[in-house]
Design a protein around this motif. Structure first.
Motif, PDB file in Angstrom:
ATOM      1  N   ALA A   1      -2.661  -0.554  -7.792  1.00 43.95           N
ATOM      2  CA  ALA A   1      -3.711   0.463  -7.681  1.00 43.95           C
ATOM      3  C   ALA A   1      -5.102  -0.085  -7.970  1.00 43.95           C
ATOM      4  O   ALA A   1      -6.097   0.458  -7.465  1.00 43.95           O
ATOM      5  CB  ALA A   1      -3.400   1.620  -8.636  1.00 43.95           C
ATOM      6  N   ALA A   2      -5.209  -1.135  -8.776  1.00 40.24           N
ATOM      7  CA  ALA A   2      -6.519  -1.665  -9.141  1.00 40.24           C
ATOM      8  C   ALA A   2      -7.074  -2.624  -8.095  1.00 40.24           C
ATOM      9  O   ALA A   2      -8.206  -3.103  -8.232  1.00 40.24           O
ATOM     10  CB  ALA A   2      -6.436  -2.381 -10.494  1.00 40.24           C
ATOM     11  N   VAL A   3      -6.281  -2.920  -7.063  1.00 39.69           N
ATOM     12  CA  VAL A   3      -6.641  -3.961  -6.099  1.00 39.69           C
ATOM     13  C   VAL A   3      -6.923  -3.359  -4.733  1.00 39.69           C
ATOM     14  O   VAL A   3      -6.202  -2.488  -4.256  1.00 39.69           O
ATOM     15  CB  VAL A   3      -5.498  -5.002  -5.991  1.00 39.69           C
ATOM     16  CG1 VAL A   3      -5.831  -6.056  -4.944  1.00 39.69           C
ATOM     17  CG2 VAL A   3      -5.240  -5.650  -7.351  1.00 39.69           C
ATOM     18  N   ASP A   4      -7.978  -3.853  -4.097  1.00 38.18           N
ATOM     19  CA  ASP A   4      -8.283  -3.490  -2.719  1.00 38.18           C
ATOM     20  C   ASP A   4      -7.439  -4.377  -1.801  1.00 38.18           C
ATOM     21  O   ASP A   4      -7.703  -5.576  -1.658  1.00 38.18           O
ATOM     22  CB  ASP A   4      -9.774  -3.708  -2.444  1.00 38.18           C
ATOM     23  CG  ASP A   4     -10.193  -3.258  -1.051  1.00 38.18           C
ATOM     24  OD1 ASP A   4      -9.309  -3.085  -0.188  1.00 38.18           O
ATOM     25  OD2 ASP A   4     -11.401  -3.099  -0.826  1.00 38.18           O
ATOM     26  N   ALA A   5      -6.427  -3.808  -1.190  1.00 36.64           N
ATOM     27  CA  ALA A   5      -5.476  -4.577  -0.382  1.00 36.64           C
ATOM     28  C   ALA A   5      -6.116  -5.203   0.849  1.00 36.64           C
ATOM     29  O   ALA A   5      -5.516  -6.095   1.462  1.00 36.64           O
ATOM     30  CB  ALA A   5      -4.308  -3.688   0.037  1.00 36.64           C
TER      31      ALA A   5
END
Length: 297
Positions: free
Chosen positions: A100-104
């Motif tokens: 959730a904390a990462v921009d995929a």
């Protein structure tokens, strides 16, 4: 400030253990960076250090132990297999992309020494890796292997040892090991005194057993990372020194790259890039600047 979280994820049926470093106070998902270190290494030796530096600079960064190394599952232990490590990198990307904390849509990879080979191969196979930073990269082809390992005769001898050890493993389940580093054992993978690996205040830590599976020589010596360079289309920065390991390999790789590329030459021997603050900071700054321009929203 940075927060470290112990995490696990699955790769080819094995549970891998890593450390996810997250920048505190981030406003929304941030770019994610997969980080890995030298051959035979565990995350505590240098990958954690670079992952934390990336998080300090605003990125979510994952360091982890490859299958069969450190805290991760996987048998046999301490078998250097480039293709298997590339698969683990793909699954590390899976983990980051789903966090959730990462921009995929903004994922990169940072490889130190031998992991430069693996990250390059990972970027060829996985289009989600949009940017590469290669620190003190060990990048070899058959010619460089002959130069490093005693000519064609030396390479052939290691391949023969590998095949014999592999046959023994398949017949008995027993793995033949030699030290990774030793100044007294001529069969060591690096038959020399290397303070970083032998000094418990540096890389000679309890988590690292200093052993090399002899059957790994074939996997290592036949992995041609420079041949992969024309297939790497994502932006790449290489950070290296003329006094570090095989700069000629890095030059060949850089020349053959097909996409945007940059070369940052700095100072230091190979092992300075693993834990010496000035050298690591220079490399981390170069990597972060590269990711800032290549992983834009």
């Amino acid at each position: 400030m940075t927060t470290r979280h112990k995490v696990t994820f699955t790769s080819e049926g094995a549970s891998l253990t890593g450390n996810l470093f997250l920048p505190d106070g981030a406003d929304g998902p941030v770019p994610g960076i997969v980080v890995a270190g030298t051959w035979t290494s565990v995350k505590e030796q240098m990958a954690d250090r670079y992952a934390e530096r990336m998080a300090d600079r605003g990125y979510a960064a994952l360091s982890f132990d490859f299958a069969g190394f450190g805290e991760s599952e996987g048998e046999p232990r301490d078998w250097e297999r480039p293709e298997a490590k590339v698969r683990d990198i793909r699954n590390a990307v899976n983990f980051l992309a789903g966090h959730a904390a990462v921009d995929a849509d903004r994922l990169g990879a940072l490889g130190v020494c031998a992991a430069a080979m693996y990250m390059g191969a990972g970027a060829v196979e996985d289009t989600r890796i949009r940017s590469l930073a290669l620190i003190a990269p060990w990048l070899h082809d058959p010619e460089i292997c002959r130069d490093v390992y005693g000519g064609a005769e030396g390479v052939d001898a290691k391949l023969a040892d590998a095949d014999k050890a592999r046959a023994r493993y398949e017949a008995t389940g027993e793995v033949e090991y030699v030290p990774v580093v030793s100044g007294s054992d001529p069969r060591a993978a690096m038959p020399m005194e290397v303070d970083f690996y032998l000094n418990p205040e540096r890389g000679g830590i309890p988590q690292w057993p200093n052993r090399f599976a002899v059957m790994g020589w074939r996997d290592w010596l036949t992995f041609d990372s420079i041949a992969l360079a024309p297939r790497v289309s994502v932006p790449v920065v290489l950070v290296h020194s003329e006094d570090a390991a095989i700069p000629e390999g890095a030059r060949r790789f850089h020349t053959a790259l097909d996409g945007p590329k940059n070369f940052v030459w700095t100072n230091g021997i190979q092992f300075d890039f693993y834990d010496q603050d000035t050298t690591v900071t220079t490399a981390a700054d170069a990597a972060a600047a590269h990711f800032a321009t290549t992983l834009k929203a």
